[in-house]
Design a protein around this motif. Sequence first.
Motif: not given
Length: 361
Positions: A73-100
């Motif tokens: 789904v659409p998102g802001t520019d920064d959501q397409f720049r993935p970042r790490r926070d511990g074990d969290r990979l944060i980005a648009r589509g990280a869970q839904d569902m590009k990593l899977s």
Amino acid sequence: MDLLPLTEQLLGIRSTADRPDDLRRALDFVLDVVGPGFTVERFESGGKPSALVHAGDHRPHFRVIFNAHLDVVPGTDDQFRPRRDGDRLIARGAQDMKLSALVLASVFRDTAARLPYPIGLQLVTDEEVGGRDGTLHQLEQGVTASFVVIGEHSARRVVAESKGLVTVRLRAVGRAAHSAYQWLGDNALVKVVRAVDAVLAAYSVATGEEWRTTVNVARISSENQALNQVPADATAWLDVRFPPEDTDFTGRTADEVAAHFTSLCPPGVTAEVDHFEPPHRADPDGPDLLALQRAARAQGYSGDLLRKHGAADSRFFFQRGIDAEIFGVGGDGQHGPDEYADLATVEPYRRALTAFLEDLA
């Protein structure tokens, strides 16, 4: 975690429905991860590309299909720049569902040639806008399977049931007039607002999680552009999600569902059904589902069954008598500003999928 750099690259591709070039980039990216040595069948419908990957020259009836969507789904520019926070990979589509999707692709790549039965990797780019040009289109082109694993988010559980989907328009026709002389007109917009109130009286807005039919009022509009004119037309768009137990929908035709909504509305408003798709349900005691649960639990996933409120491409398989389950990496926040995948669940997820395939063998 060999997939992490690849995932970050894939998450950087803005593969939304309005960017066809990026949809193709995402699809080609995952096909490159799979690599050579397989047959790649390419499809396209409605401008949305998809692919089916398998071993051998001729498409078989698949014992198992891994299904993954690469659109987001659409998102802001920064959501397409993935970042790490511990074990969290944060980005648009990280869970839904590009990593899977990448995990499914890697397991397919590593097992397809050595399994004693045929498996397929189904990659689509339109799930977020309905799935009809991807999964449904491929099924209409003759793709068949005995069992399907869809890598959507599943809260570390296995989704064997999800709601059906109906999109409904409430239409009202009135009579235009000067707004200073209301008695000479018939306000269609007022009719539609009253109709929406009547529908919501029957299907109240959910304030917490409930396994029941819900109605979302997505839009109300009119062709009228003048403040000093009585609107002669109005339309309300409704998004309806229903469980298998609701007999006002399950087992009904689209015309019967339209008549049901019309009966809830005041005179002068009629309902039309644009899309009507049944809920998804898989056999909770089916041997393939039980095998998937065993493999998930052996890797620390709960493996418990989950009912999903949102519709997924699993409904297209259900319509054809094919059991389909949803099973993906951990994470949360899908479609939200802080969507993330739980990296600690990735290797257990990959091992569970591999063990499941080997157990079937």
